[in-house]
Design a protein around this motif. Structure first.
Motif, PDB file in Angstrom:
ATOM      1  N   GLN A  75     -11.025   7.485   3.375  1.00 22.45           N
ATOM      2  CA  GLN A  75     -10.844   8.679   2.556  1.00 22.45           C
ATOM      3  C   GLN A  75      -9.358   8.844   2.247  1.00 22.45           C
ATOM      4  N   PRO A  76      -9.007   9.425   1.093  1.00 20.54           N
ATOM      5  CA  PRO A  76      -7.593   9.617   0.782  1.00 20.54           C
ATOM      6  C   PRO A  76      -6.958  10.651   1.702  1.00 20.54           C
ATOM      7  N   ALA A  77      -5.688  10.478   1.963  1.00 21.14           N
ATOM      8  CA  ALA A  77      -4.941  11.415   2.801  1.00 21.14           C
ATOM      9  C   ALA A  77      -4.752  12.731   2.052  1.00 21.14           C
ATOM     10  N   PRO A  78      -4.557  13.842   2.761  1.00 19.35           N
ATOM     11  CA  PRO A  78      -4.352  15.130   2.077  1.00 19.35           C
ATOM     12  C   PRO A  78      -3.170  15.120   1.115  1.00 19.35           C
ATOM     13  N   GLY A  79      -2.103  14.417   1.471  1.00 24.53           N
ATOM     14  CA  GLY A  79      -0.956  14.324   0.563  1.00 24.53           C
ATOM     15  C   GLY A  79      -1.308  13.595  -0.720  1.00 24.53           C
ATOM     16  N   THR A  80      -2.152  12.585  -0.613  1.00 28.31           N
ATOM     17  CA  THR A  80      -2.589  11.851  -1.803  1.00 28.31           C
ATOM     18  C   THR A  80      -3.437  12.745  -2.697  1.00 28.31           C
ATOM     19  N   VAL A  81      -4.301  13.542  -2.091  1.00 28.70           N
ATOM     20  CA  VAL A  81      -5.146  14.450  -2.876  1.00 28.70           C
ATOM     21  C   VAL A  81      -4.289  15.458  -3.637  1.00 28.70           C
ATOM     22  N   ILE A  82      -3.311  16.039  -2.963  1.00 27.24           N
ATOM     23  CA  ILE A  82      -2.430  17.006  -3.620  1.00 27.24           C
ATOM     24  C   ILE A  82      -1.658  16.330  -4.755  1.00 27.24           C
ATOM     25  N   LEU A  83      -1.186  15.121  -4.502  1.00 23.39           N
ATOM     26  CA  LEU A  83      -0.420  14.391  -5.510  1.00 23.39           C
ATOM     27  C   LEU A  83      -1.251  14.105  -6.753  1.00 23.39           C
ATOM     28  N   VAL A  84      -2.484  13.650  -6.576  1.00 23.06           N
ATOM     29  CA  VAL A  84      -3.292  13.315  -7.752  1.00 23.06           C
ATOM     30  C   VAL A  84      -3.800  14.566  -8.467  1.00 23.06           C
ATOM     31  N   VAL A  85      -3.995  15.668  -7.746  1.00 25.12           N
ATOM     32  CA  VAL A  85      -4.365  16.917  -8.426  1.00 25.12           C
ATOM     33  C   VAL A  85      -3.199  17.408  -9.280  1.00 25.12           C
ATOM     34  N   LEU A  86      -1.984  17.308  -8.748  1.00 23.92           N
ATOM     35  CA  LEU A  86      -0.810  17.660  -9.552  1.00 23.92           C
ATOM     36  C   LEU A  86      -0.644  16.702 -10.739  1.00 23.92           C
ATOM     37  N   ALA A  87      -0.964  15.437 -10.530  1.00 26.82           N
ATOM     38  CA  ALA A  87      -0.922  14.471 -11.634  1.00 26.82           C
ATOM     39  C   ALA A  87      -1.964  14.820 -12.685  1.00 26.82           C
ATOM     40  N   GLY A  88      -3.120  15.319 -12.263  1.00 23.65           N
ATOM     41  CA  GLY A  88      -4.133  15.771 -13.219  1.00 23.65           C
ATOM     42  C   GLY A  88      -3.641  16.951 -14.040  1.00 23.65           C
ATOM     43  N   ALA A  89      -2.911  17.873 -13.391  1.00 29.50           N
ATOM     44  CA  ALA A  89      -2.333  18.996 -14.128  1.00 29.50           C
ATOM     45  C   ALA A  89      -1.298  18.506 -15.133  1.00 29.50           C
ATOM     46  N   HIS A 125       0.816  -1.210   0.000  1.00 26.25           N
ATOM     47  CA  HIS A 125       0.000   0.000   0.000  1.00 26.25           C
ATOM     48  C   HIS A 125       0.850   1.259   0.000  1.00 26.25           C
ATOM     49  N   ALA A 126       2.147   1.141   0.226  1.00 23.47           N
ATOM     50  CA  ALA A 126       2.992   2.324   0.341  1.00 23.47           C
ATOM     51  C   ALA A 126       3.111   3.070  -0.988  1.00 23.47           C
ATOM     52  N   GLY A 127       3.218   2.384  -2.113  1.00 25.16           N
ATOM     53  CA  GLY A 127       3.395   3.044  -3.391  1.00 25.16           C
ATOM     54  C   GLY A 127       2.107   3.317  -4.131  1.00 25.16           C
ATOM     55  N   THR A 128       0.968   3.023  -3.555  1.00 31.01           N
ATOM     56  CA  THR A 128      -0.300   3.160  -4.253  1.00 31.01           C
ATOM     57  C   THR A 128      -0.586   4.588  -4.697  1.00 31.01           C
ATOM     58  N   PRO A 129      -0.408   5.631  -3.871  1.00 29.74           N
ATOM     59  CA  PRO A 129      -0.673   6.986  -4.374  1.00 29.74           C
ATOM     60  C   PRO A 129       0.217   7.362  -5.558  1.00 29.74           C
ATOM     61  N   TRP A 130       1.462   6.924  -5.546  1.00 35.91           N
ATOM     62  CA  TRP A 130       2.352   7.245  -6.656  1.00 35.91           C
ATOM     63  C   TRP A 130       1.938   6.514  -7.924  1.00 35.91           C
ATOM     64  N   ARG A 131       1.477   5.276  -7.769  1.00 39.64           N
ATOM     65  CA  ARG A 131       1.008   4.530  -8.948  1.00 39.64           C
ATOM     66  C   ARG A 131      -0.247   5.171  -9.524  1.00 39.64           C
ATOM     67  N   LYS A 132      -1.162   5.571  -8.648  1.00 38.73           N
ATOM     68  CA  LYS A 132      -2.377   6.238  -9.132  1.00 38.73           C
ATOM     69  C   LYS A 132      -2.028   7.539  -9.835  1.00 38.73           C
TER      70      LYS A 132
END
Length: 193
Positions: free
Chosen positions: A114-128, A37-44
């Protein structure tokens, strides 16, 4: 007879205590500490950003003055027709909105997780990043496979994006989808007894 001092509640598991073996964890804590589960936000985030390539290809395939598969109207095939400029931007805006909603629901989690705040920031930046990648992929597709355009009158004659605000739609849609999921969590997941 004296009893040993205990710092916390004693859990009886039916097995004798062994100094080298850790105490068993409750089921909820085991789920959090599962490996992988550690790399899941980065993979997403990587998947979301990489989705910009097919979105950019779709933009060029569907948009007026691109391959124009959406309307197939020959009047909208050339970028010299100024009425193609707004629909060309709107096709990318719609694709970015769709990609952002899908990515946001992919990351939003369930009402129990719910996703952690760091995950939310990461995926929003990935969306950009995905939005920028879609824009670049569309422009590159037009250069490789599109007809050459005479841009002496205006740079917008070539397959391009006139409204750069469209690039903010994908990350905004991700943030909005996650926000709405946190406000109105569905019945995702089963109740634990």
């Amino acid at each position: 007879m004296t009893q040993p001092a205990v710092d916390g509640p004693v859990q009886h598991t039916g097995e004798p205590a062994h100094p080298d073996r850790p105490l068993p964890l409750p089921a909820e804590m085991k789920a959090v500490q599962q490996p992988g589960h550690a790399g899941t936000p980065w993979r997403k985030a990587a998947v979301i950003a990489a989705a910009g390539i097919p979105v950019g290809l779709l933009w060029w395939l569907l948009a007026p003055s691109g391959l124009n598969l959406l309307t197939r109207n020959p009047d909208l095939a050339a970028g010299t027709n100024t009425s193609t400029w707004l629909p060309r931007d709107l096709v990318l805006a719609g694709l970015c909105l769709l990609a952002g909603c899908i990515a946001g629901s992919f990351v939003a989690g369930s009402k129990h997780a719910q996703p952690a705040p760091g995950t939310v920031i990461l995926v929003v930046l990935a969306g950009a990043a995905g939005s920028l990648l879609a824009w670049g992929t569309g422009l590159l597709s037009a250069q490789w496979w599109g007809a050459p355009a005479d841009i002496s009158a205006s740079a917008s004659v070539a397959f391009s994006l006139r409204s750069y605000a469209v690039l903010a739609i994908w990350p905004a849609a991700i943030a909005l989808a996650i926000f709405l999921n946190s406000l109105f969590p569905g019945s995702g997941g089963t109740a634990r007894s």
